[in-house]
Design an enzyme around this catalytic site. Structure first.
Site, PDB file in Angstrom:
ATOM      1  CG  HIS A   1       5.292   6.679  -7.388  1.00  0.00           C
ATOM      2  ND1 HIS A   1       6.447   6.018  -7.724  1.00  0.00           N
ATOM      3  CD2 HIS A   1       4.622   5.862  -6.530  1.00  0.00           C
ATOM      4  CE1 HIS A   1       6.471   4.843  -7.097  1.00  0.00           C
ATOM      5  NE2 HIS A   1       5.381   4.720  -6.373  1.00  0.00           N
TER       6      HIS A   1
ATOM      7  CG  ASP B   1       8.266   8.822  -9.041  1.00  0.00           C
ATOM      8  OD1 ASP B   1       8.485   8.858  -7.829  1.00  0.00           O
ATOM      9  OD2 ASP B   1       7.854   7.804  -9.647  1.00  0.00           O
TER      10      ASP B   1
HETATM   11  C1  XUL Z   1       7.601  -0.498  -3.248  1.00  0.00           C
HETATM   12  C2  XUL Z   1       7.232  -0.653  -4.652  1.00  0.00           C
HETATM   13  C3  XUL Z   1       6.690   0.545  -5.321  1.00  0.00           C
HETATM   14  C4  XUL Z   1       5.511   0.267  -6.194  1.00  0.00           C
HETATM   15  C5  XUL Z   1       4.848   1.506  -6.715  1.00  0.00           C
HETATM   16  O1  XUL Z   1       8.196  -1.600  -2.690  1.00  0.00           O
HETATM   17  O2  XUL Z   1       7.413  -1.683  -5.244  1.00  0.00           O
HETATM   18  O3  XUL Z   1       7.712   1.136  -6.037  1.00  0.00           O
HETATM   19  O4  XUL Z   1       5.884  -0.503  -7.275  1.00  0.00           O
HETATM   20  O5  XUL Z   1       4.408   2.343  -5.706  1.00  0.00           O
END
Ligand code: XUL
Ligand code: CO
Length: 436
Positions: free
Chosen positions: A100, A103
């Protein structure tokens, strides 16, 4: 120069099932050829940034336990974090990673500063990718942590939040494109609601539909060739999430005309939360033509919460890969470890060992699935179960060549009296157990 975080650990290598070295793969031999393809190319393993390098080990009752040396709010910390992350990818030999925006860079004081920081850190990531050959499976934007998103991002009652989220996704999609990402994921973290007392559900769905359409339009505008993936989840953080499960997402995509543009990233734990099995979600996505990628982990079956544990149940994962292979395997997708350490597992070695175990679980599972498929162990009995549908008269019913009245007329004329036949569930379960 090494960050020293992993001490003097060397690369994890395949040593075969009899090895007693905990820092070795017993089942993941990237070069082993399964169904004509190298195991590495089948599994397309990815390590996620967030659970490994961002999650501090806190829980609702306790503070951070991990105290990593890169925890801090500066760009230097972000660079040290990236350096350590790529050290781990290299030690594990995993070909992909996922992140993300949130992150990899500290959020700035303004939207412009956040975007500039993402650009700057992307240069740093690009250097590591070039040096190590590690590729980006997917990028995504965090549209759920900051309090501005507490009532949703695309589905927020405030249009300025929609616009802020749009600008954030634009930047993140462009960064993913620049880094050669093979997919872009949208997990609707807070796209849902807590209570209908304050929620206009129909309006929020339209907002989400428009948002996703904008992302797809932009993907084409910039020439991003990767897949746009939505990640279903039924609840958590909000009580009712709009992307509940694969079936719900498909209905949503159809409603907004996006079913040929968007596929799904299916997570094991999210399937469990939705009251499904992982293989159900994968098989359904295959059937609907929207399978994209998987987030592999394991949910606690008792807690009813998204525990994101590392996978270690071979029979369970084998059935998931069975359906992935039956659908032709991954194209742009892969196996992303969306899994985190328990908060008492505070050592650097714990990070490595968790992945070693998870990767070996996936390797064993995929090999078992491939053998089941090659032997026709399940597909043979399945074809036999539906064999009646191969007759001309049965096909005519399905192809729209018979009316309800004509079918009834024949059923009466022939005195049809179908006899129940065994579904053979236990026999088939015994077959599966021979392979796993
Ligand atoms: C949340 C989840 C996230 C997504 C990406 O439950 O799985 O980590 O994979 O936003
Ligand atoms: Co996930």
């Amino acid at each position: 120069m090494s960050t020293g975080f992993f001490g003097d650990r060397g690369p994890i290598r395949y040593e075969g099932p009899d090895s007693d070295n905990p820092f070795a793969y017993r089942h993941y031999d990237p070069d082993a050829v399964v169904m004509g393809r190298r195991l590495e190319e089948h599994l397309r393993l990815a390590v996620c940034y967030w659970h490994n390098f961002v999650y501090p080990g806190s829980d609702p009752f306790g503070a951070d336990t991990f105290a990593r040396p890169w925890f801090g709010a500066g760009m230097e910390d972000a660079r040290r974090k990236a350096d350590t992350a790529f050290e781990m990818f290299a030690l594990l030999g995993t070909p992909f990673f996922c992140f993300h925006d949130h992150d990899v860079r500290p959020e700035g004081a303004t939207l412009a500063e956040s975007t500039a920081r993402l650009d700057a850190i992307a240069d740093h990531l690009a250097g590591h990718m070039e040096r190590t050959g590690v590729k980006l499976l997917w990028g995504t934007a965090n549209l759920f942590s900051n309090p501005r998103y507490m009532a949703g991002a695309a589905t927020n009652p405030d249009p300025d939040v929609f616009a802020y989220a749009a600008a954030t996704v634009k930047a993140c999609l462009e960064t993913t494109h620049r880094l050669g990402g093979e997919n872009y994921v949208l997990w609707g973290g807070r796209e849902g609601y807590e209570t209908l007392l304050n929620t206009d559900l129909a309006r929020e769905l339209d907002q989400l539909g428009r948002f996703l359409s904008l992302v797809v339009e932009h993907k084409h505008r910039i020439g991003f060739r990767g897949a746009i993936l939505v990640e279903p989840k039924p609840q958590e953080p909000t009580k009712h999430q709009y992307d509940f499960d694969v079936a719900t997402v498909y209905g949503f995509l159809r409603r907004y005309g996006l079913e040929n543009e968007v596929r799904v990233n299916i997570e094991q734990g999210h399937a469990i939360l939705a009251g499904h099995s992982f293989e159900h979600e994968i098989a359904l996505a295959n059937a609907l033509g929207i399978f994209g990628s998987i987030d592999i982990n394991r949910n606690d079956y008792q807690s009813g919460w998204d525990t994101d544990q590392f996978p270690n149940n071979v029979p369970e994962v084998a059935l998931a890969y069975y359906h992935i292979l039956a659908g032709g395997g991954f194209s742009t997708g892969g196996t992303n470890f969306d899994a985190k350490l328990r908060r008492q597992s505070i050592d650097a070695d714990d990070l490595l060992l968790a992945h070693v175990g998870g990767i070996d679980t996936c390797a064993r599972a995929l090999k078992a699935a491939a053998r089941m498929l090659e032997d026709g162990a399940l597909s043979g009995p399945l074809a036999e179960r539906y064999a009646g549908w191969r007759t001309a008269e049965a096909r005519a019913m399905l192809d729209g060549e018979r009316s309800l009245a004509e079918i009834a007329e024949r059923a009466l004329a022939e005195g049809l009296d179908p006899r129940p036949r065994s579904g053979r569930q236990e026999a088939l379960e015994n077959v599966v157990n021979r392979y796993v």
